[in-house]
Design an enzyme around this catalytic site. Structure first.
Site, PDB file in Angstrom:
ATOM      1  N   LYS A 265       0.837  -1.202   0.000  1.00 20.08           N
ATOM      2  CA  LYS A 265       0.000   0.000   0.000  1.00 20.08           C
ATOM      3  C   LYS A 265       0.871   1.250   0.000  1.00 20.08           C
ATOM      4  O   LYS A 265       1.988   1.214   0.507  1.00 20.08           O
ATOM      5  CB  LYS A 265      -0.852   0.030   1.283  1.00 20.08           C
ATOM      6  CG  LYS A 265      -2.048  -0.870   1.258  1.00 20.08           C
ATOM      7  CD  LYS A 265      -2.894  -0.635   2.508  1.00 20.08           C
ATOM      8  CE  LYS A 265      -4.105  -1.546   2.514  1.00 20.08           C
ATOM      9  NZ  LYS A 265      -5.013  -1.339   1.381  1.00 20.08           N
ATOM     10  N   ARG A 339     -11.011 -10.830   1.407  1.00 20.25           N
ATOM     11  CA  ARG A 339     -11.945 -11.807   0.827  1.00 20.25           C
ATOM     12  C   ARG A 339     -11.392 -13.231   0.920  1.00 20.25           C
ATOM     13  O   ARG A 339     -12.148 -14.193   0.905  1.00 20.25           O
ATOM     14  CB  ARG A 339     -12.287 -11.398  -0.616  1.00 20.25           C
ATOM     15  CG  ARG A 339     -11.126 -11.355  -1.551  1.00 20.25           C
ATOM     16  CD  ARG A 339     -11.407 -10.525  -2.802  1.00 20.25           C
ATOM     17  NE  ARG A 339     -11.319  -9.087  -2.556  1.00 20.25           N
ATOM     18  CZ  ARG A 339     -11.521  -8.150  -3.472  1.00 20.25           C
ATOM     19  NH1 ARG A 339     -11.852  -8.488  -4.703  1.00 20.25           N
ATOM     20  NH2 ARG A 339     -11.426  -6.873  -3.177  1.00 20.25           N
TER      21      ARG A 339
HETATM   22  N1  BES Z   1      -8.251  -3.170   3.916  1.00 20.76           N
HETATM   23  C1  BES Z   1      -8.369  -2.757   2.587  1.00 20.76           C
HETATM   24  C2  BES Z   1      -9.604  -1.913   2.300  1.00 20.76           C
HETATM   25  C3  BES Z   1      -9.700  -0.577   3.020  1.00 20.76           C
HETATM   26  C4  BES Z   1      -9.328   0.586   2.367  1.00 20.76           C
HETATM   27  C5  BES Z   1     -10.219  -0.489   4.294  1.00 20.76           C
HETATM   28  C6  BES Z   1      -9.438   1.811   3.004  1.00 20.76           C
HETATM   29  C7  BES Z   1     -10.329   0.739   4.935  1.00 20.76           C
HETATM   30  C8  BES Z   1      -9.948   1.888   4.298  1.00 20.76           C
HETATM   31  C9  BES Z   1      -8.433  -3.968   1.649  1.00 20.76           C
HETATM   32  O1  BES Z   1      -7.744  -5.085   2.087  1.00 20.76           O
HETATM   33  C10 BES Z   1      -7.844  -3.559   0.335  1.00 20.76           C
HETATM   34  O2  BES Z   1      -6.733  -3.154   0.334  1.00 20.76           O
HETATM   35  N2  BES Z   1      -8.620  -3.682  -0.738  1.00 20.76           N
HETATM   36  C11 BES Z   1      -8.179  -3.306  -2.033  1.00 20.76           C
HETATM   37  C12 BES Z   1      -8.644  -4.346  -3.027  1.00 20.76           C
HETATM   38  C13 BES Z   1      -8.084  -4.188  -4.409  1.00 20.76           C
HETATM   39  C14 BES Z   1      -6.605  -4.457  -4.423  1.00 20.76           C
HETATM   40  C15 BES Z   1      -8.784  -5.133  -5.352  1.00 20.76           C
HETATM   41  C16 BES Z   1      -8.767  -1.943  -2.360  1.00 20.76           C
HETATM   42  O3  BES Z   1      -9.924  -1.701  -2.064  1.00 20.76           O
HETATM   43  O4  BES Z   1      -8.047  -1.101  -2.898  1.00 20.76           O
HETATM   44 ZN    ZN Z   2      -5.680  -5.146   1.568  1.00 20.43          ZN
END
Ligand code: BES
Ligand code: ZN
Ligand code: ZN
Length: 487
Positions: A265, A339
């Site tokens: 991230k 997921r």
């Molecule tokens: N934990 C994150 C989602 C999230 C983002 C929670 C901001 C709280 C605040 C999740 O695991 C994630 O990173 N999801 C990705 C999925 C993508 C790579 C398909 C996302 O939403 O960017």
């Molecule tokens: Zn994530």
């Protein structure tokens, strides 16, 4: 904070007092005062003109100073939420000005209104200063509730709200605790402690070895990259007698930290990922309250715990694993890890006999962009359960918006080599929900609550300071209450 519920007017013990009047529309203020019958209040109100008031006026009385606070300032809040806000502000002022006793004249209030006011008072008492070098005690305020004829029902409500707020506080504390102090094994310890002190609850813990042995490969895939290994915790509440044939299983995403894995991230959005276990914290808190309230329904909570970290064992993009239900999954993006652990949680829910599954997860950034921090999106394969989620949410001032499980986007989840991949179409929140649906046991009512926006706020929101909101805890308790009453 201390509560006293009294049948008639009081407040005499206080050197200074605040009063919150619940005023019915078009009632003359002077009439309300006469009804309340408080000489003290009448004195303070000298000089204030009579007149019809709005539904609610918050009246602050501080020695000679009297001022009205507009309880209906915030846009978009329900009338119950206005009451929560008014009570929250009242309690904040009482603590700041060190007023030891506050009288609330609530003889005209109905049960829901009293409940909302109490929740507001409790919210004002929450603070998270565990990491400050110096901790400050909140000033202890006693609230005298002048209940009129509602004494008995208000007493029962006060007991319920105390249990609910204890759960909200538990969830918030867990969520706000940083990942160095709250990792999967530590979450397990916290869950064990709760089970020890909550009659009716039992616990089953699976460590990485056990998870691998039983084929819960979502946990293993996500958690193996960390030196702090994954766990799956199943809590079970079996009431002495139950009126409902339903078995509600709450499944919570419990990423004690989400770096994104090798698909790292950006630095800016990473610190907030201490809250990526909000779903599991909410599930744990809710089942604690449900058991304490002895609701007559079978409820379980499955906490899917892992840390998404970078290590030489971390899952690599392109890796394929076989999930518990036999479907194969290619890990296209290591940051779409929620997921993967939830696929195990849903399978576990099926194995323990769920008739209804509600999963909660800080699942997608797409949901934050779609609905922000004030509304959670949810997806469901069952209209009855969906309606219950919305109504139960409304009853406790938590907003849910129904989102579509749009089949047209399901193709995007197909992989060339494996059955599925963990990324899909541009509709990110929907794709994540469609992925989860692949793992929902047959003939089971299911709702997926994406709380990515609502679980943790980066600025003050309603009665929550920076950090965890506890969003979802009350809705789940209310849902269990509703389901246990329905039969
Ligand atoms: N934990 C994150 C989602 C999230 C983002 C929670 C901001 C709280 C605040 C999740 O695991 C994630 O990173 N999801 C990705 C999925 C993508 C790579 C398909 C996302 O939403 O960017
Ligand atoms: Zn994530
Ligand atoms: Zn995550």
């Amino acid at each position: 904070m201390k509560l006293k519920i009294i049948p008639s007017e009081s407040g005499k013990s206080a050197d200074k007092a605040y009063a919150l009047f619940f005023v019915k529309q078009s009632v003359q203020f002077s009439k309300v005062l006469t009804d309340a019958g408080s000489a003290q209040v009448e004195t303070v109100l000298k000089g204030i003109k009579d007149g019809p008031f709005e539904d609610l006026e918050l009246l602050e009385i501080d020695g000679d100073t009297t001022l009205f606070v507009d309880a209906a300032k915030e846009r978009g809040l329900s009338s119950l939420d206005h009451l929560r806000m008014a009570a929250y502000r009242l309690a904040g002022r009482a603590m700041k000005k060190q007023i030891s006793c506050v009288s609330l004249f609530l003889a005209d209030a109905v049960d829901e209104q009293f409940k909302a006011i109490l929740h507001g008072l409790y919210y004002a008492n929450y603070k998270f200063d565990a990491y400050k070098s110096k901790q400050k005690e909140n000033f202890a305020v006693t609230y005298e509730i002048v209940a009129g004829e509602h004494g008995a029902s208000f007493k029962k409500i006060a007991e319920e709200v105390a249990v609910e707020q204890k759960a909200v506080t538990l969830a918030k504390n867990l969520i706000n605790t940083c990942a160095a102090d709250l990792y999967p094994a530590e979450f397990v310890e916290r869950a064990k402690t709760i089970v020890k002190y909550t009659p009716g609850l039992s616990i089953k813990i699976r460590d990485m070895k056990q998870l691998e042995k039983e084929g819960f490969m979502g946990h293993v895939t996500v958690g193996k990259g960390s030196t702090r290994p994954p766990f799956m915790v199943t809590l079970d509440y079996k009431p002495a007698k139950y009126t409902s044939k339903d078995h509600l299983v709450i499944v919570g995403k419990g990423l004690t930290f989400d770096t994104g894995g090798l698909c790292l991230k950006p630095a800016k959005s990473m610190p907030e990922m201490i809250s990526d276990m909000s779903g599991a914290a909410t599930a744990l808190a809710a089942i604690q309250a449900i058991a304490t309230l002895k609701l007559p329904i079978r409820v379980s909570a499955v906490c899917c715990l892992a840390e998404n970290a970078i290590g030489n064992q971390s899952v690599l993009p392109g890796d394929i694993f076989k999930a518990k239900n036999g479907k194969t999954v290619m890990v296209d993006n290591t940051d779409a890890e929620g997921r993967l652990v939830l696929s195990d949680g849903l399978a576990e829910a099926g194995e323990i006999g769920a008739t209804h599954i509600v999963d909660l997860a800080t699942l997608t950034g797409a949901m934050v962009r779609a609905l922000g921090y004030a509304v959670a999106g949810f997806f469901s394969n069952n209209d009855d359960l969906a309606l219950k989620v919305i109504n139960c949410g409304e009853a406790c001032c938590e907003k849910f918006w129904s989102m579509p499980l749009e089949e047209e986007y399901a193709d995007a989840l197909k992989d060339k080599f494996a059955d599925l991949k963990n990324t899909g179409s541009d509709a990110g929140a929907i794709s994540a929900a469609l992925f989860l649906q692949e793992f929902v046991p047959e003939d089971t009512a299911w709702a997926h609550l994406d709380i990515a926006g609502t679980a943790f706020v980066d600025k003050k929101w309603k009665y929550t300071e920076y950090g965890a909101t506890g969003f979802g805890v009350q809705t789940l308790i209310e849902l269990a209450r509703e389901m246990s009453a329905a039969e």
